[in-house]
Design a protein around this motif. Sequence first.
Motif, PDB file in Angstrom:
ATOM      1  N   LEU A 172       0.863  -1.512  -0.295  1.00 50.80           N
ATOM      2  CA  LEU A 172       0.162   0.402   0.240  1.00 50.80           C
ATOM      3  C   LEU A 172       0.758   0.919   0.154  1.00 50.80           C
ATOM      4  O   LEU A 172       0.931   2.324  -0.353  1.00 50.80           O
ATOM      5  N   GLN A 173       1.984   1.129   1.352  1.00 52.11           N
ATOM      6  CA  GLN A 173       2.651   2.613   0.662  1.00 52.11           C
ATOM      7  C   GLN A 173       3.202   3.132  -1.215  1.00 52.11           C
ATOM      8  O   GLN A 173       2.799   3.811  -0.474  1.00 52.11           O
ATOM      9  N   SER A 174       3.618   1.772  -1.141  1.00 49.34           N
ATOM     10  CA  SER A 174       4.645   2.010  -2.045  1.00 49.34           C
ATOM     11  C   SER A 174       3.010   2.215  -3.133  1.00 49.34           C
ATOM     12  O   SER A 174       3.552   3.551  -4.553  1.00 49.34           O
ATOM     13  N   TYR A 175       1.592   1.730  -3.057  1.00 43.19           N
ATOM     14  CA  TYR A 175       1.446   2.175  -4.275  1.00 43.19           C
ATOM     15  C   TYR A 175       0.820   4.117  -4.121  1.00 43.19           C
ATOM     16  O   TYR A 175       0.607   4.580  -5.268  1.00 43.19           O
ATOM     17  N   ASP A 221       3.474   6.111  -4.984  1.00 47.77           N
ATOM     18  CA  ASP A 221       4.230   6.109  -7.155  1.00 47.77           C
ATOM     19  C   ASP A 221       2.342   6.208  -7.274  1.00 47.77           C
ATOM     20  O   ASP A 221       2.799   7.606  -7.856  1.00 47.77           O
ATOM     21  N   VAL A 222       1.477   6.289  -6.675  1.00 44.89           N
ATOM     22  CA  VAL A 222       0.428   7.137  -7.063  1.00 44.89           C
ATOM     23  C   VAL A 222       0.539   8.424  -6.828  1.00 44.89           C
ATOM     24  O   VAL A 222      -0.317   9.403  -7.661  1.00 44.89           O
ATOM     25  N   HIS A 223      -0.200   8.790  -5.300  1.00 45.29           N
ATOM     26  CA  HIS A 223      -0.036   9.867  -4.882  1.00 45.29           C
ATOM     27  C   HIS A 223       0.832  10.754  -4.682  1.00 45.29           C
ATOM     28  O   HIS A 223       0.610  12.043  -4.148  1.00 45.29           O
ATOM     29  N   ASP A 231       3.420  12.897   0.120  1.00 52.75           N
ATOM     30  CA  ASP A 231       3.049  14.283   0.954  1.00 52.75           C
ATOM     31  C   ASP A 231       2.289  13.479   0.989  1.00 52.75           C
ATOM     32  O   ASP A 231       1.898  13.293   2.590  1.00 52.75           O
ATOM     33  N   ILE A 232       1.078  13.201   0.799  1.00 52.20           N
ATOM     34  CA  ILE A 232      -0.139  12.335   0.761  1.00 52.20           C
ATOM     35  C   ILE A 232       0.680  10.955   1.426  1.00 52.20           C
ATOM     36  O   ILE A 232      -0.653  10.974   2.738  1.00 52.20           O
ATOM     37  N   TRP A 233       1.272  10.213   1.270  1.00 48.20           N
ATOM     38  CA  TRP A 233       1.574   9.262   2.006  1.00 48.20           C
ATOM     39  C   TRP A 233       1.570   9.319   3.779  1.00 48.20           C
ATOM     40  O   TRP A 233       1.096   8.620   4.236  1.00 48.20           O
ATOM     41  N   GLU A 234       2.411  10.806   4.235  1.00 45.88           N
ATOM     42  CA  GLU A 234       2.992  10.742   5.409  1.00 45.88           C
ATOM     43  C   GLU A 234       2.075  11.730   6.062  1.00 45.88           C
ATOM     44  O   GLU A 234       1.971  11.367   7.200  1.00 45.88           O
ATOM     45  N   GLU A 235       1.450  11.949   5.606  1.00 46.58           N
ATOM     46  CA  GLU A 235      -0.579  12.666   5.296  1.00 46.58           C
ATOM     47  C   GLU A 235      -0.951  11.612   6.281  1.00 46.58           C
ATOM     48  O   GLU A 235      -1.471  11.764   7.635  1.00 46.58           O
ATOM     49  N   ILE A 236      -1.090  10.217   5.453  1.00 41.73           N
ATOM     50  CA  ILE A 236      -1.686   9.201   5.699  1.00 41.73           C
ATOM     51  C   ILE A 236      -1.622   8.519   7.270  1.00 41.73           C
ATOM     52  O   ILE A 236      -2.004   7.795   8.126  1.00 41.73           O
ATOM     53  N   THR A 286      -8.492  10.601   0.084  1.00 46.39           N
ATOM     54  CA  THR A 286      -8.983  11.420  -1.334  1.00 46.39           C
ATOM     55  C   THR A 286     -10.328  10.601  -1.741  1.00 46.39           C
ATOM     56  O   THR A 286     -10.978  11.010  -3.007  1.00 46.39           O
ATOM     57  N   HIS A 287     -11.376  10.547  -0.447  1.00 49.56           N
ATOM     58  CA  HIS A 287     -13.101  10.545  -1.274  1.00 49.56           C
ATOM     59  C   HIS A 287     -13.248   9.422  -2.205  1.00 49.56           C
ATOM     60  O   HIS A 287     -13.965   9.218  -3.286  1.00 49.56           O
ATOM     61  N   ARG A 288     -12.518   8.425  -1.659  1.00 49.45           N
ATOM     62  CA  ARG A 288     -12.733   7.331  -2.522  1.00 49.45           C
ATOM     63  C   ARG A 288     -13.667   5.683  -1.081  1.00 49.45           C
ATOM     64  O   ARG A 288     -12.575   5.494  -0.076  1.00 49.45           O
ATOM     65  N   LYS A 289     -13.919   4.627  -2.086  1.00 47.57           N
ATOM     66  CA  LYS A 289     -14.244   3.950  -0.893  1.00 47.57           C
ATOM     67  C   LYS A 289     -13.104   3.168  -0.862  1.00 47.57           C
ATOM     68  O   LYS A 289     -12.526   2.295  -2.089  1.00 47.57           O
ATOM     69  N   ARG A 290     -13.617   2.465  -0.264  1.00 48.67           N
ATOM     70  CA  ARG A 290     -12.610   0.674   0.356  1.00 48.67           C
ATOM     71  C   ARG A 290     -12.136   0.204  -1.035  1.00 48.67           C
ATOM     72  O   ARG A 290     -11.109   0.083  -1.121  1.00 48.67           O
ATOM     73  N   ASP A 291     -13.521  -0.424  -1.385  1.00 47.52           N
ATOM     74  CA  ASP A 291     -13.469  -1.412  -2.288  1.00 47.52           C
ATOM     75  C   ASP A 291     -12.809  -0.852  -3.796  1.00 47.52           C
ATOM     76  O   ASP A 291     -11.450  -1.795  -4.512  1.00 47.52           O
ATOM     77  N   GLU A 292     -12.954   0.570  -3.789  1.00 47.93           N
ATOM     78  CA  GLU A 292     -12.478   0.948  -5.162  1.00 47.93           C
ATOM     79  C   GLU A 292     -11.158   1.103  -5.196  1.00 47.93           C
ATOM     80  O   GLU A 292     -10.552   1.139  -6.087  1.00 47.93           O
ATOM     81  N   ILE A 293     -10.230   1.661  -3.580  1.00 49.44           N
ATOM     82  CA  ILE A 293      -8.602   1.954  -3.691  1.00 49.44           C
ATOM     83  C   ILE A 293      -8.467   0.375  -3.708  1.00 49.44           C
ATOM     84  O   ILE A 293      -7.489   0.089  -3.955  1.00 49.44           O
TER      85      ILE A 293
END
Lengths: 337, 196
Positions: B9-12, B15-17, B20-25, B58-65
Amino acid sequence: MGNIVSLPVVGHGDHAFDNTTLNLLLPMHVQLDQDGMIVHAGPTFAKLLAFEPAVVGKYMFDYIRFSYPKNIISNQSMATFFGMPLTAQIKAQSDFDLKAVAVAMPGNTGILINFAFGTSLKEAVSHWHLNSKDFSAADPTAEMLYVIEVQSVLLEASRNLNDRLNGQREEAEEKAYTDPLTDLSNRRALNRYIKRLHRRRVPTDFAVFLIDLDHFKLVNDTLGHAAGDQVLQKVAEILLNETRPTDIVVRTGGDEFVLVLDNTKDVSPLEAIAKRIIRKIENYVLWEGQNCHVGASIGIARAHTKDNRSIDFHLQAADEALYNSKKNGRGTFRFVG
Amino acid sequence: MLGMINRGLQSYICDVHGVDIWEEICEQSKLPFYSFEYMLTYDDATTEALLSSFGALTHRKRDEILEDFGTYMVSDNSLNAMHRLLKFGGSSYVEFLHSLNFVYDRAKMAVPDLDIPTMELVENNPNQFILYTRFRKRGFGPTLLGLLRALANDYDTLVSITHSRRILKHVDEDIFTINLLREKRHANNISELVYD
């Protein structure tokens, strides 16, 4: 599907295997006639020689080099090694090691050689874009690839983790032995230093200085803690400048410092050092341009590693000497005894 | 469980977002670090915390992610061991599907305490397959859905996949019905051209 070449059958009578069966069982085999010409190749072996449009009819030894045993360059020289483990390379792709075993065809009509990838399996699979269908269904190549791929990912990850942990360990160790305000050694580092001194093979004289600042509390109370901290940092600098790298300078707490000077037989250099320290501290400790009027009193214990006394013993002795110098009007030093 | 899924998940996300987003999460999930280790064990709740922080951000559903993550995991990349291993399963999508029966045991052989679903493929007819998977961690079916779709794409095969989930006592059972709509013949198979 290409043209069906008229192919010999391995074995004879009821025990014959046709080439379709052989391709399934030994997809990386090749059959040679008596002159070493390829008469049939298993599908995976054919892939390895894919730079040739048609493999059949080619002289195999033009394409395959046997590296062990040496000198297998023809059918005749190969016959000696039937059934034995061979290693080989494709001449055009010599990076990949192949394992091989050769047998005589029934009725001595030629040779059948079965190949396999040895240690270069992973690279070979990726180079020729092979998949599980290129290997016998009863072959553990897929399992090996899982182990190889996963191990290499994990090995890399664990190497990174080890590097990082080692860096953190060194940092933690550094912190554990350092006084954060002055970057001098702390009490724990002093214990380690003394232990190391006693472990030395060559016995040595050493001196323990116990230094206490005079009027330091006054600085803290009137000028504040920031001034006090700066005084301590300047004292640390002075002490470091008065010692050698083999000595240790310790802040044991508050305004108390300990020096251990290694290899000090004579008294006069010790006196000179003590005097210089006291003079420098009195002269040079300033806070925003004004003299802080800080001084230093020192008690000195002389010791020898042969005595095998603990650091606490020496510090206690030095503390008595320090008490004497304080009693004698401060800004001076006394030896033990 | 091992840090592999979290690390994935970290790589994903990185890589994709972006990092910065990762560290915020990580901060929102109250993690004391920014990086997971493959071979260290983490609490299952950590993964859930990451997923919900990421979803909220990111306003996305768990399944979608998770489906997206499944696609990312097998993305064609020469550095991607997982892609290489799954592609080794065969030269066509159908062969790949059949090879899924062996993935669990092979992965367990390589890393005994690896946490992955068990998989069983049933062939209804040459154009319809049902894949049953069971996994101790709940709600990860969409990851597999993403993976199955991405590999179909990779094999140039047109498929439609429906996914349903059964919550059993100890595990989730995910059922994927895979319909092959058009399978591309693999043209560059030299052995077929030259030899019988």
